[in-house]
Design an enzyme around this catalytic site. Structure first.
Site, PDB file in Angstrom:
ATOM      1  N   GLY A  21     -23.453 -84.318 -11.372  1.00 40.49           N
ATOM      2  CA  GLY A  21     -24.572 -83.801 -10.866  1.00 40.49           C
ATOM      3  C   GLY A  21     -25.451 -84.779 -10.244  1.00 40.49           C
ATOM      4  N   ASN A  22     -26.691 -84.728  -9.941  1.00 41.69           N
ATOM      5  CA  ASN A  22     -27.515 -85.687  -9.485  1.00 41.69           C
ATOM      6  C   ASN A  22     -29.072 -85.421  -9.998  1.00 41.69           C
ATOM      7  OD1 ASN A  22     -28.878 -84.205  -7.395  1.00 41.69           O
ATOM      8  ND2 ASN A  22     -26.898 -83.983  -6.390  1.00 41.69           N
TER       9      ASN A  22
END
Ligand code: CTP
Length: 216
Positions: A21-22
């Site tokens: 993810g980020n």
């Protein structure tokens, strides 16, 4: 008037308990949804995993998704009917080539992941954009910002691109404030001061609505 907005990160699963993810929080996208709704527009907010609650306005329909593929499917459905598309999501460019059915066990000293490219939501939808539809993208660049943003605008068929500053304290991921520069295809530039994301959103919405030829 109808707006399609993408917001937040995407999570790309690796196994039943892990993902790539980020750090996007969705704050800018959610603030844009509220600012559009305050101007009387109907908003479909396609949101990746965000801790923010669904916006309360009855004009905002929030569709929760996890992966880039799910975000694309939800956005494509809303895009046809929407007059304005705003792509504020931080979509993962790549996802794991294989999603393990069971939790990946710790074995060797190193682990190599194979990643495959995700769909580019903005660019793909841009290919079927009708002349009366208006698309706005975001860009985060670290060098040659203006040239890269302008190039991205052309490649993804955007009418406006919002360039996020990385150089200013208080701007970008996780912050409540942001500092942006907006460019159009003709190279016109509008600079926004560092201000709250709610104020940036209101400014962007006024700019977008002023550019539309549609009656409100
Ligand atoms: N975007 C998208 N789908 C993707 C990647 C990006 O819709 N798979 C949208 C973002 O929401 C944003 C814009 O495209 O509005 C710019 O994203 P960015 O990741 O900066 O662009 P890239 O084309 O991936 O360029 P780079 O090589 O700089 O990563």
């Amino acid at each position: 008037m109808r707006v399609l907005l993408t917001a937040g990160p995407t999570y790309e699963p690796l196994d039943p308990v892990r993902f790539l993810g980020n750090r996007s929080t969705g704050k800018m996208g959610y603030a844009l949804a509220e600012a559009f709704a305050a101007q009387g527009t109907e908003v479909t907010l396609v949101s990746g995993p965000s801790h923010l609650p669904d916006p309360a306005s009855s004009r905002i329909r929030t569709v929760r998704v996890e992966t880039a593929e799910q975000m694309f499917a939800a956005a494509a459905e809303a895009a046809v009917e929407a007059d304005v598309w705003v792509f504020a999501a931080a979509v993962a460019d790549y996802r794991p080539a294989h999603v393990a059915a069971e939790k990946i066990k710790k074995t060797g000293e190193t682990l190599t992941l194979e990643l495959v490219k995700n769909v580019d939501i903005a660019a793909t939808l841009g290919q079927s954009k009708r002349p009366e539809q208006f698309a706005v993208g975001f860009a985060l660049e670290t060098e040659n910002e203006l040239a890269h943003a302008q190039d991205k605008l052309r490649r993804k068929h955007f009418d406006l691109i919002v360039l996020n500053s990385l150089r200013d304290a208080g701007a970008g991921f996780g912050h409540d404030t942001n500092k942006v520069t907006v460019l159009d295809g003709a190279g016109q530039i509008v600079n926004f001061e560092l201000q709250s994301k709610a104020d940036v959103a209101r400014g962007l919405v006024s700019l977008i609505l002023a550019r539309l030829t549609l009656p409100l």
